[in-house]
Design an enzyme around this catalytic site. Sequence first.
Site, mmCIF file in Angstrom:
data_model
loop_
_atom_site.group_PDB
_atom_site.id
_atom_site.type_symbol
_atom_site.label_atom_id
_atom_site.label_comp_id
_atom_site.label_asym_id
_atom_site.label_seq_id
_atom_site.Cartn_x
_atom_site.Cartn_y
_atom_site.Cartn_z
ATOM 1 N N GLU A 131 3.966 75.367 31.783
ATOM 2 C CA GLU A 131 2.945 76.149 31.070
ATOM 3 C C GLU A 131 3.500 76.770 29.781
ATOM 4 O O GLU A 131 2.807 76.852 28.762
ATOM 5 C CB GLU A 131 2.424 77.261 31.999
ATOM 6 C CG GLU A 131 1.320 78.106 31.427
ATOM 7 C CD GLU A 131 0.053 77.311 31.111
ATOM 8 O OE1 GLU A 131 -0.548 76.757 32.036
ATOM 9 O OE2 GLU A 131 -0.309 77.257 29.926
ATOM 10 N N GLU A 192 13.497 80.830 12.198
ATOM 11 C CA GLU A 192 14.877 80.430 12.487
ATOM 12 C C GLU A 192 15.651 80.302 11.176
ATOM 13 O O GLU A 192 15.060 80.052 10.122
ATOM 14 C CB GLU A 192 14.882 79.041 13.150
ATOM 15 C CG GLU A 192 14.032 78.912 14.381
ATOM 16 C CD GLU A 192 14.712 79.431 15.621
ATOM 17 O OE1 GLU A 192 15.931 79.707 15.564
ATOM 18 O OE2 GLU A 192 14.027 79.603 16.630
ATOM 19 N N LYS A 207 4.258 69.741 20.850
ATOM 20 C CA LYS A 207 3.267 70.431 21.674
ATOM 21 C C LYS A 207 1.974 69.621 21.749
ATOM 22 O O LYS A 207 1.320 69.560 22.786
ATOM 23 C CB LYS A 207 3.017 71.837 21.108
ATOM 24 C CG LYS A 207 4.244 72.741 21.250
ATOM 25 C CD LYS A 207 4.124 73.995 20.398
ATOM 26 C CE LYS A 207 5.297 74.942 20.605
ATOM 27 N NZ LYS A 207 5.335 76.036 19.618
HETATM 28 N N1 HSE Z 1 9.208 78.084 17.126
HETATM 29 C C1 HSE Z 1 7.966 78.156 17.819
HETATM 30 C C2 HSE Z 1 6.935 78.838 16.922
HETATM 31 C C3 HSE Z 1 8.017 78.948 19.083
HETATM 32 O O1 HSE Z 1 7.246 79.287 15.812
HETATM 33 O O2 HSE Z 1 5.798 78.906 17.337
HETATM 34 C C4 HSE Z 1 8.507 78.168 20.255
HETATM 35 O O3 HSE Z 1 7.628 77.163 20.615
#
Ligand code: HSE
Length: 430
Positions: A131, A192, A207
Amino acid sequence: MNKTLVNIGLIGFGTIGSGVIEIFNQNIDLIEKKVGKEVNLKKVVDLDISTDRGVEISSEKLSTDVNDILEDPEISIVIELIGGYEPARSFILKALENGKHVVTANKALLAKHWEEITAVSEKNNVRISFEASVGGGIPLLQPLNESLAANNFEGIYGIINGTANYILTKMSEEGLEFDDVLKEAQEKGYAEQDPTFDIEGHDTAQKLIILTILGFGTYVAQEKFHVEGITKITPQDIEFTSKKLKYVTKLLGITRKVGDELEVRVHPTLIPQDHLLASVNDVFNGVYMIGDSVGPVMMYGQGAGMMPTASAIVGDCIDIISNPEKEITYGPPQSQEKAIKNMAEVVSKYYIRLKALDQPGVLHKISGILSKYHISLESVNQEKNEENQSIPIFMVTHKASEKNIMDAISQIDQLPEIKAPCMLIRILED
Ligand code: HSE
């Protein structure tokens, strides 16, 4: 009478792992009442077990040896939170082969090794739950796969990357350049240090692969569909499309059924300002789905972060403890699996920005090329300027095929009066 004891092992003591420990520390009574069993987070494994993560955990529970979890017959659920492909893949496969259920947030791994991982879980009669892999804390995948299972889906449209959505929201609210917002987001820890994955659309693509399996019963590898990030969007695009055209710019993952085929694509998209997805701002995620029975549904919430993601992880553990025998099929039957439409054949409306010399005949040349490719214009706007200077021209097309648009643009870009390559953003269909 003693309650049955369920032991859980956690691999990965990072941010989300710390959130999981925090939830077990804070809400253990609630969790145990819910499942009617005693629940024990028995082991936490990480290469670094000395750094203080600010959560309470007894030192006997910590280990650097993953086999303390994978080979412990008392542990029936393994939470994998190290991310990436290896060694996560090997750990998950070993856990499944050893008869342990697995809970993970690892969308990269699932998107790439879906078939292998689900086959091993099926063969060993154990569950793999994920999930948290899409939309962080938003209850999204289980409702899509179960509560909405009575639907054939027409389309799934997701703003599923918080970093990209934060950048586009800030650019839109403050009129800032992409690079400046990115820098600020990195300084604040929202983005990041290497943000490539988020801003180039790869995270959204992974996703979307998972959403496409659950919504359409079709696995599509990332190499098979168009993925485009947000780095070329300028404040000029955002300002013009919002003020003059009444759109918002979002990085969208789209899977939609068109005839017998599926369109799967990730790219910046202009969304009408009154669409539900237009209200998904900052780091929030939103997934808009249209089912043939339920109609439109939108799931909205925090798509990342320590506690929201940990909430989904612990939710999966609770579901497994409550229904360990539950047999899960993912998405509609594979017999309904659909072919993926070639991107060149996708049809859309387009916003095009170009920079051209302000001279007689330039628009005539451009519209000549567009008409050669059967592309009809809905609107053209040109900014005022001194004669002979280069000026931005903004165009919106009627529906056209991707192939025709790309061919037309490459010819327009070669005109001597064109001073910068055309910028193109697809417009969400009504
Ligand atoms: N790096 C992803 C974002 C979060 O910025 O939504 C982790 O899935």
